[in-house]
Write a protein that holds these residues in place. Structure first.
Motif, PDB file in Angstrom:
ATOM      1  N   VAL A  91      26.233  96.182 -23.350  1.00 16.80           N
ATOM      2  CA  VAL A  91      25.787  96.224 -21.954  1.00 16.80           C
ATOM      3  C   VAL A  91      25.902  97.653 -21.447  1.00 16.80           C
ATOM      4  O   VAL A  91      26.628  98.476 -22.017  1.00 16.80           O
ATOM      5  N   GLY A  92      25.189  97.933 -20.376  1.00 17.75           N
ATOM      6  CA  GLY A  92      25.298  99.235 -19.741  1.00 17.75           C
ATOM      7  C   GLY A  92      26.497  99.277 -18.809  1.00 17.75           C
ATOM      8  O   GLY A  92      26.775  98.307 -18.083  1.00 17.75           O
ATOM      9  N   ALA A  93      27.212 100.381 -18.813  1.00 18.17           N
ATOM     10  CA  ALA A  93      28.388 100.517 -17.961  1.00 18.17           C
ATOM     11  C   ALA A  93      28.037 100.380 -16.485  1.00 18.17           C
ATOM     12  O   ALA A  93      28.872  99.953 -15.672  1.00 18.17           O
ATOM     13  N   PHE A 119      27.888 100.628 -23.173  1.00 22.69           N
ATOM     14  CA  PHE A 119      27.161 101.867 -23.432  1.00 22.69           C
ATOM     15  C   PHE A 119      26.947 102.636 -22.131  1.00 22.69           C
ATOM     16  O   PHE A 119      26.955 102.050 -21.048  1.00 22.69           O
ATOM     17  N   PRO A 120      26.714 103.940 -22.214  1.00 21.03           N
ATOM     18  CA  PRO A 120      26.487 104.743 -21.011  1.00 21.03           C
ATOM     19  C   PRO A 120      25.224 104.301 -20.267  1.00 21.03           C
ATOM     20  O   PRO A 120      24.270 103.813 -20.862  1.00 21.03           O
ATOM     21  N   ASP A 125      25.486 108.833 -29.043  1.00 22.52           N
ATOM     22  CA  ASP A 125      26.856 108.850 -29.545  1.00 22.52           C
ATOM     23  C   ASP A 125      27.434 107.444 -29.617  1.00 22.52           C
ATOM     24  O   ASP A 125      28.131 107.084 -30.581  1.00 22.52           O
ATOM     25  N   ALA A 126      27.127 106.612 -28.613  1.00 21.08           N
ATOM     26  CA  ALA A 126      27.620 105.233 -28.601  1.00 21.08           C
ATOM     27  C   ALA A 126      27.006 104.416 -29.720  1.00 21.08           C
ATOM     28  O   ALA A 126      27.680 103.601 -30.367  1.00 21.08           O
ATOM     29  N   VAL A 127      25.714 104.632 -29.989  1.00 17.36           N
ATOM     30  CA  VAL A 127      25.033 103.917 -31.086  1.00 17.36           C
ATOM     31  C   VAL A 127      25.677 104.297 -32.430  1.00 17.36           C
ATOM     32  O   VAL A 127      25.989 103.428 -33.253  1.00 17.36           O
ATOM     33  N   LEU A 128      25.879 105.584 -32.647  1.00 12.03           N
ATOM     34  CA  LEU A 128      26.458 106.034 -33.925  1.00 12.03           C
ATOM     35  C   LEU A 128      27.867 105.518 -34.084  1.00 12.03           C
ATOM     36  O   LEU A 128      28.270 105.118 -35.196  1.00 12.03           O
ATOM     37  N   ALA A 129      28.639 105.494 -33.002  1.00 11.31           N
ATOM     38  CA  ALA A 129      30.006 104.976 -33.085  1.00 11.31           C
ATOM     39  C   ALA A 129      30.000 103.485 -33.390  1.00 11.31           C
ATOM     40  O   ALA A 129      30.810 102.987 -34.195  1.00 11.31           O
TER      41      ALA A 129
END
Length: 290
Positions: free
Chosen positions: A239-241, A267-268, A283-287
């Motif tokens: 979800v989006g923050a 996610f941001p 960055d969130a996807v890669l993490a």
């Protein structure tokens, strides 16, 4: 079959995948495992460009124009369902693998699906689990994930948006659609370097297609939650923050997390965080994918 349009190894490779009823436009960047990005709403391959540029450091990042959007003009008038879009995604994965892109590895594909793109990804995960190792499902617009009374309420919201579109046009429908999805266009936060798409003629046509055709496909869609529970594909609900707690797309992601006994990732940004916060979102996807 891939029909090359342009080959620019330093930037992106463009092509058309000849699929049943449509030549599907795609763009590929980077090298490594295949990462297919299935966009939200009226978004075409260009919307995810800044995000894809960043993901291309670790993946062969592929964006595409969903059937009926921008350069993916249907060749016939066949009806379009979410299953149609899922079949297009699977065939696109296969076509890209068969195209012999040198930088593409043989590792299983992963998929990032946003909104309707996440709904498409859930159908791929159930119907073609051999094609995906993992799916990030960011706020899927999947009313069938919710209890019946709540699902009926949100299908009615979608129908209202579509009714406004048919009566007053796509511009008038933007306000109820944004409200339904928890988006505040007047106060949309974004990274300083993010380039948001202009409301040009092409995007207007895409909005008309999304509201007139894909909204009906979303409202009519059904998927057996038990099959979704059993698929071996690793599903990462997100979800989006900045997405409000009560809107239905966030509620769908929460229900998906419970169904899969998975952690709900944040996610941001909001519902369109992949567009407004491409660097942090990447960055969130890669993490998440590890």
């Amino acid at each position: 079959m891939i029909i090359p349009i342009e080959d620019s190894p330093l930037t992106r490779r463009r092509g058309m995948a000849a699929l049943p009823g449509v030549d599907l436009y795609y763009e590929a960047r980077g090298s490594g495992p295949l990462l297919l990005i299935s966009e939200s709403g009226e978004g075409d391959a260009d919307r995810s460009a800044m995000l894809a540029d960043r993901l291309a450091r670790s993946y062969t990042a592929v964006t595409y124009d969903r059937r009926g959007l921008s350069r993916s003009v249907p060749l016939d008038d066949r009806s379009v369902t979410i299953e149609t879009h899922a079949d297009d995604a699977v065939r696109l994965i296969d076509a890209i693998r068969n195209a012999g892109i040198d930088e593409l590895t043989e590792e299983p594909a992963v998929m990032l699906g946003c909104s309707i793109g996440a709904l498409i990804g859930l159908h791929v995960a159930v119907g073609h689990p051999d094609r995906l190792a993992a799916l990030i499902a960011h706020e899927p617009v999947a009313p069938w994930l919710l209890p019946d009374n709540e699902a009926s309420l949100h299908r009615a919201e979608l129908q209202h948006c579509q009714d406004v579109f048919h009566e007053q046009g796509w511009r008038a429908a933007l306000a109820p659609m944004a409200k339904t999805l928890g988006i505040d266009p007047a106060n949309q936060q974004a990274e300083p370097d993010a380039v948001l798409p202009a409301l040009d003629d092409r995007r207007a046509m895409n909005f008309s297609r999304f509201l007139g055709v894909d909204f009906s496909a979303i409202a009519a869609d059904r998927l057996d939650p038990e099959k979704l529970r059993e698929t071996p594909v690793r599903i990462l609900p997100a979800v989006g923050a900045l997405t409000p707690q009560a809107v239905f797309d966030r509620r769908c992601a929460e229900r998906l997390a419970r169904l899969r006994n998975a952690q709900l990732l944040e996610f941001p940004g909001g519902h369109n965080g992949n567009m407004t916060h491409p660097a942090a979102y990447a960055d969130a996807v890669l993490a998440a994918l590890g």
